[in-house]
Design a protein around this motif. Structure first.
Motif, PDB file in Angstrom:
ATOM      1  N   ILE A   1       0.846  -1.194   0.000  1.00 47.76           N
ATOM      2  CA  ILE A   1       0.000   0.000   0.000  1.00 47.76           C
ATOM      3  C   ILE A   1       0.880   1.242   0.000  1.00 47.76           C
ATOM      4  O   ILE A   1       1.773   1.369   0.846  1.00 47.76           O
ATOM      5  CB  ILE A   1      -0.900   0.052   1.261  1.00 47.76           C
ATOM      6  N   ASP A   2       0.646   2.123  -0.948  1.00 45.70           N
ATOM      7  CA  ASP A   2       1.362   3.396  -0.978  1.00 45.70           C
ATOM      8  C   ASP A   2       0.593   4.356  -1.880  1.00 45.70           C
ATOM      9  O   ASP A   2       0.413   4.064  -3.059  1.00 45.70           O
ATOM     10  CB  ASP A   2       2.794   3.194  -1.499  1.00 45.70           C
ATOM     11  N   PRO A   3       0.148   5.482  -1.345  1.00 43.90           N
ATOM     12  CA  PRO A   3      -0.630   6.410  -2.168  1.00 43.90           C
ATOM     13  C   PRO A   3       0.241   7.185  -3.159  1.00 43.90           C
ATOM     14  O   PRO A   3      -0.283   7.832  -4.069  1.00 43.90           O
ATOM     15  CB  PRO A   3      -1.257   7.354  -1.138  1.00 43.90           C
ATOM     16  N   ARG A   4       1.549   7.110  -3.007  1.00 41.94           N
ATOM     17  CA  ARG A   4       2.443   7.887  -3.864  1.00 41.94           C
ATOM     18  C   ARG A   4       2.695   7.124  -5.165  1.00 41.94           C
ATOM     19  O   ARG A   4       3.408   6.114  -5.179  1.00 41.94           O
ATOM     20  CB  ARG A   4       3.757   8.157  -3.126  1.00 41.94           C
ATOM     21  N   GLY A   5       2.124   7.642  -6.244  1.00 39.87           N
ATOM     22  CA  GLY A   5       2.137   6.935  -7.525  1.00 39.87           C
ATOM     23  C   GLY A   5       3.518   6.570  -8.031  1.00 39.87           C
ATOM     24  O   GLY A   5       3.724   5.493  -8.577  1.00 39.87           O
ATOM     25  N   ALA A   6       4.477   7.464  -7.821  1.00 41.29           N
ATOM     26  CA  ALA A   6       5.820   7.209  -8.342  1.00 41.29           C
ATOM     27  C   ALA A   6       6.448   5.990  -7.669  1.00 41.29           C
ATOM     28  O   ALA A   6       7.277   5.295  -8.263  1.00 41.29           O
ATOM     29  CB  ALA A   6       6.696   8.430  -8.132  1.00 41.29           C
ATOM     30  N   TRP A   7       6.053   5.760  -6.411  1.00 37.37           N
ATOM     31  CA  TRP A   7       6.611   4.614  -5.681  1.00 37.37           C
ATOM     32  C   TRP A   7       5.864   3.326  -6.023  1.00 37.37           C
ATOM     33  O   TRP A   7       6.461   2.295  -6.260  1.00 37.37           O
ATOM     34  CB  TRP A   7       6.498   4.846  -4.170  1.00 37.37           C
ATOM     35  N   ALA A   8       4.545   3.451  -6.037  1.00 36.87           N
ATOM     36  CA  ALA A   8       3.708   2.254  -6.166  1.00 36.87           C
ATOM     37  C   ALA A   8       3.479   1.896  -7.631  1.00 36.87           C
ATOM     38  O   ALA A   8       2.377   1.600  -8.033  1.00 36.87           O
ATOM     39  CB  ALA A   8       2.378   2.486  -5.458  1.00 36.87           C
ATOM     40  N   SER A   9       4.513   1.916  -8.433  1.00 33.02           N
ATOM     41  CA  SER A   9       4.332   1.643  -9.864  1.00 33.02           C
ATOM     42  C   SER A   9       4.455   0.152 -10.148  1.00 33.02           C
ATOM     43  O   SER A   9       5.141  -0.581  -9.449  1.00 33.02           O
ATOM     44  CB  SER A   9       5.372   2.414 -10.673  1.00 33.02           C
ATOM     45  N   GLU A  10       3.785  -0.246 -11.214  1.00 37.62           N
ATOM     46  CA  GLU A  10       3.828  -1.639 -11.663  1.00 37.62           C
ATOM     47  C   GLU A  10       5.268  -2.037 -12.014  1.00 37.62           C
ATOM     48  O   GLU A  10       5.709  -3.156 -11.753  1.00 37.62           O
ATOM     49  CB  GLU A  10       2.886  -1.804 -12.867  1.00 37.62           C
ATOM     50  N   ALA A  11       6.024  -1.071 -12.566  1.00 40.12           N
ATOM     51  CA  ALA A  11       7.398  -1.371 -12.965  1.00 40.12           C
ATOM     52  C   ALA A  11       8.260  -1.746 -11.764  1.00 40.12           C
ATOM     53  O   ALA A  11       9.148  -2.596 -11.857  1.00 40.12           O
ATOM     54  CB  ALA A  11       8.001  -0.173 -13.690  1.00 40.12           C
ATOM     55  N   ARG A  12       7.994  -1.090 -10.632  1.00 44.79           N
ATOM     56  CA  ARG A  12       8.798  -1.383  -9.433  1.00 44.79           C
ATOM     57  C   ARG A  12       8.333  -2.665  -8.736  1.00 44.79           C
ATOM     58  O   ARG A  12       9.101  -3.292  -8.004  1.00 44.79           O
ATOM     59  CB  ARG A  12       8.707  -0.205  -8.443  1.00 44.79           C
ATOM     60  N   PHE A  13       7.077  -3.038  -8.952  1.00 45.37           N
ATOM     61  CA  PHE A  13       6.527  -4.233  -8.292  1.00 45.37           C
ATOM     62  C   PHE A  13       5.773  -5.103  -9.303  1.00 45.37           C
ATOM     63  O   PHE A  13       4.558  -5.226  -9.227  1.00 45.37           O
ATOM     64  CB  PHE A  13       5.588  -3.835  -7.148  1.00 45.37           C
ATOM     65  N   PRO A  14       6.503  -5.691 -10.248  1.00 49.28           N
ATOM     66  CA  PRO A  14       5.813  -6.465 -11.276  1.00 49.28           C
ATOM     67  C   PRO A  14       5.032  -7.636 -10.675  1.00 49.28           C
ATOM     68  O   PRO A  14       5.571  -8.403  -9.870  1.00 49.28           O
ATOM     69  CB  PRO A  14       6.951  -6.965 -12.188  1.00 49.28           C
ATOM     70  N   GLY A  15       3.775  -7.724 -11.053  1.00 55.20           N
ATOM     71  CA  GLY A  15       2.964  -8.871 -10.634  1.00 55.20           C
ATOM     72  C   GLY A  15       2.488  -8.833  -9.197  1.00 55.20           C
ATOM     73  O   GLY A  15       1.904  -9.798  -8.723  1.00 55.20           O
ATOM     74  N   VAL A  16       2.738  -7.726  -8.486  1.00 53.58           N
ATOM     75  CA  VAL A  16       2.350  -7.646  -7.075  1.00 53.58           C
ATOM     76  C   VAL A  16       1.093  -6.778  -6.934  1.00 53.58           C
ATOM     77  O   VAL A  16       0.901  -5.826  -7.692  1.00 53.58           O
ATOM     78  CB  VAL A  16       3.506  -7.028  -6.236  1.00 53.58           C
ATOM     79  N   ALA A  17       0.240  -7.120  -5.964  1.00 54.05           N
ATOM     80  CA  ALA A  17      -0.940  -6.302  -5.689  1.00 54.05           C
ATOM     81  C   ALA A  17      -0.484  -5.018  -5.001  1.00 54.05           C
ATOM     82  O   ALA A  17      -0.154  -5.031  -3.816  1.00 54.05           O
ATOM     83  CB  ALA A  17      -1.907  -7.073  -4.807  1.00 54.05           C
ATOM     84  N   VAL A  18      -0.404  -3.926  -5.752  1.00 54.98           N
ATOM     85  CA  VAL A  18      -0.006  -2.631  -5.186  1.00 54.98           C
ATOM     86  C   VAL A  18      -1.218  -1.711  -5.188  1.00 54.98           C
ATOM     87  O   VAL A  18      -1.828  -1.487  -6.232  1.00 54.98           O
ATOM     88  CB  VAL A  18       1.138  -1.981  -5.999  1.00 54.98           C
ATOM     89  N   LEU A  19      -1.576  -1.225  -4.016  1.00 53.63           N
ATOM     90  CA  LEU A  19      -2.761  -0.383  -3.889  1.00 53.63           C
ATOM     91  C   LEU A  19      -2.329   1.060  -3.694  1.00 53.63           C
ATOM     92  O   LEU A  19      -1.662   1.391  -2.708  1.00 53.63           O
ATOM     93  CB  LEU A  19      -3.611  -0.842  -2.706  1.00 53.63           C
ATOM     94  N   GLN A  20      -2.692   1.925  -4.636  1.00 52.75           N
ATOM     95  CA  GLN A  20      -2.345   3.352  -4.533  1.00 52.75           C
ATOM     96  C   GLN A  20      -3.423   4.079  -3.748  1.00 52.75           C
ATOM     97  O   GLN A  20      -4.186   4.849  -4.301  1.00 52.75           O
ATOM     98  CB  GLN A  20      -2.211   3.959  -5.925  1.00 52.75           C
ATOM     99  N   ASP A  21      -3.474   3.795  -2.476  1.00 54.21           N
ATOM    100  CA  ASP A  21      -4.512   4.381  -1.631  1.00 54.21           C
ATOM    101  C   ASP A  21      -3.908   4.789  -0.310  1.00 54.21           C
ATOM    102  O   ASP A  21      -2.792   4.417   0.024  1.00 54.21           O
ATOM    103  CB  ASP A  21      -5.610   3.339  -1.367  1.00 54.21           C
ATOM    104  N   TRP A  22      -4.723   5.541   0.460  1.00 53.59           N
ATOM    105  CA  TRP A  22      -4.283   5.881   1.804  1.00 53.59           C
ATOM    106  C   TRP A  22      -4.403   4.639   2.670  1.00 53.59           C
ATOM    107  O   TRP A  22      -5.431   3.954   2.659  1.00 53.59           O
ATOM    108  CB  TRP A  22      -5.111   7.038   2.365  1.00 53.59           C
ATOM    109  N   PRO A  23      -3.348   4.321   3.412  1.00 52.51           N
ATOM    110  CA  PRO A  23      -3.291   3.058   4.144  1.00 52.51           C
ATOM    111  C   PRO A  23      -4.472   2.818   5.079  1.00 52.51           C
ATOM    112  O   PRO A  23      -4.948   1.684   5.184  1.00 52.51           O
ATOM    113  CB  PRO A  23      -1.988   3.163   4.941  1.00 52.51           C
ATOM    114  N   GLU A  24      -4.948   3.885   5.731  1.00 49.48           N
ATOM    115  CA  GLU A  24      -5.975   3.680   6.758  1.00 49.48           C
ATOM    116  C   GLU A  24      -7.198   2.977   6.182  1.00 49.48           C
ATOM    117  O   GLU A  24      -7.662   1.970   6.715  1.00 49.48           O
ATOM    118  CB  GLU A  24      -6.362   5.023   7.372  1.00 49.48           C
ATOM    119  N   GLU A  25      -7.729   3.529   5.053  1.00 42.06           N
ATOM    120  CA  GLU A  25      -8.943   2.961   4.461  1.00 42.06           C
ATOM    121  C   GLU A  25      -8.701   1.535   3.978  1.00 42.06           C
ATOM    122  O   GLU A  25      -9.506   0.638   4.217  1.00 42.06           O
ATOM    123  CB  GLU A  25      -9.398   3.799   3.248  1.00 42.06           C
TER     124      GLU A  25
END
Lengths: 107, 230
Positions: free
Chosen positions: B105-129
């Motif tokens: 989970i990371d709301p920061r798009g530049a970090w939570a990119s598919e390229a950095r985490f291929p094949g992983v469930a990456v959620l670009q959201d605020w962690p609390e919700e």
């Protein structure tokens, strides 16, 4: 306790392809043994296998037995250990004892 | 094993239900217990066997009982990582190999990119919700790695209310102490706060992100299994 490829999923796929399949499961261990109870190895009639029941030391013997069991359909409990001459031959180097239940995957 | 039983077993596993397969070794007769219900089989387990099956699930351990092998299929382990950072890039594949289904989970798009985490469930959201929606359970480990209180703290506050078996947060002793104060002020339970692993990981002198990932996975394993001989 997860395997890279789930052995039971593999077993189902093989059966879908029309292959005979047997399932080997570690049911008991004593002393040091590399794979805990519940670990599984699945074998098809072409001696292809997936999963593990030891660190690699008894797989050969289990695969051989599994080929018989997928023909006969009669399940069998196998035991490997240091007190067992056969275990020396197949080389259970870890010094533990392991019991493996082998059964056919029926249609 | 009958094909029909295997199919029911696999669909129970797909539905993330705690399941026990009972096999009588004498003749190979089997029964399948999904949650508390015997769903199928040519073996009728008695109350003692059903109780033993429940124990096995709780202890996360397959074993022999009364001539029968009780094989458990607990829902998969989950790992929730807050922060799509460098350590997460190393930790996620390692944890996946160890059997965890990982979510980052990371709301920061530049970090939570598919390229950095291929094949992983990456959620670009605020962690609390997201944390609330993910409903961490006793088979879940939670690791906060952002170093940013705006992201880590709300996620940890949710984690502390859950049954997660491991909660770890990156940061020095000083950072950890300051975080504990903030969480306390935010109303989190002090005992639960004390249970946060921080400084994170087993102390193996880890330096690189991959080494830190090893130390975190080691500590998660310890929390899950307990030390040998215990």
């Amino acid at each position: 306790m997860s395997d890279l490829i789930d052995p039971l999923t593999q077993a189902k796929e093989w059966q879908d392809q029309g292959l005979k399949v047997a399932v080997a499961t570690v049911v008991e261990t004593w002393g040091s043994s590399p794979r805990p109870a519940g670990s599984q190895l699945v074998v098809n009639e072409e001696a292809g296998f997936e999963g593990s029941v030891s660190g690699g030391c008894i797989e050969g013997a289990v695969v051989t037995e599994a080929l018989d069991i997928m023909e006969s359909g009669t399940p069998k409990l196998m035991e490997f250990g240091v007190s067992d001459a056969m275990a020396w031959e197949v080389g259970l180097a870890c010094g533990g004892t392991v019991r493996v239940f082998v059964e056919k995957l029926e249609a | 094993m009958k094909r029909s039983l295997l199919e029911q077993l696999q669909s129970a596993r797909d539905a993330v239900l705690p399941t026990v397969l009972i096999t009588r070794l004498e003749d190979g007769a089997q029964a399948l217990i999904v949650e508390d219900t015997v769903v199928t089989g040519d073996l009728a387990p008695d109350t003692a066997l059903k109780d033993a099956a429940k124990d096995c699930l709780r202890q996360d351990k397959s074993r022999m009982v009364d001539g029968c092998f009780l094989q458990i299929f607990n829902p998969p382990l989950r790992l929730i990582v807050i922060g799509a950072v460098h350590i997460a890039q190393a930790l996620v594949p390692m944890a996946t190999l160890a059997g965890y289904a990982a979510t980052v989970i990371d709301p920061r798009g530049a970090w939570a990119s598919e390229a950095r985490f291929p094949g992983v469930a990456v959620l670009q959201d605020w962690p609390e919700e997201v944390m609330v929606a993910l409903k961490p359970d006793r088979r879940t480990a939670i690791v906060a790695l952002t170093h940013d209180p705006k992201l880590d703290d709300p996620a940890l506050a949710v984690a502390l209310k859950s049954d997660a078996f491991y909660i770890g947060a990156l940061g020095s002793k000083k950072t950890a102490a300051a975080r504990a104060e903030r969480l306390k002020a935010g109303g989190s339970d002090p005992d639960a706060i004390a249970g946060i692993d921080g400084p994170i990981g087993l102390n193996i002198g880890a330096v690189s992100p991959a080494e830190i990932a090893v130390s975190i996975l080691a500590k998660m394993t310890l929390a899950l299994r307990g030390p040998k001989g215990s």
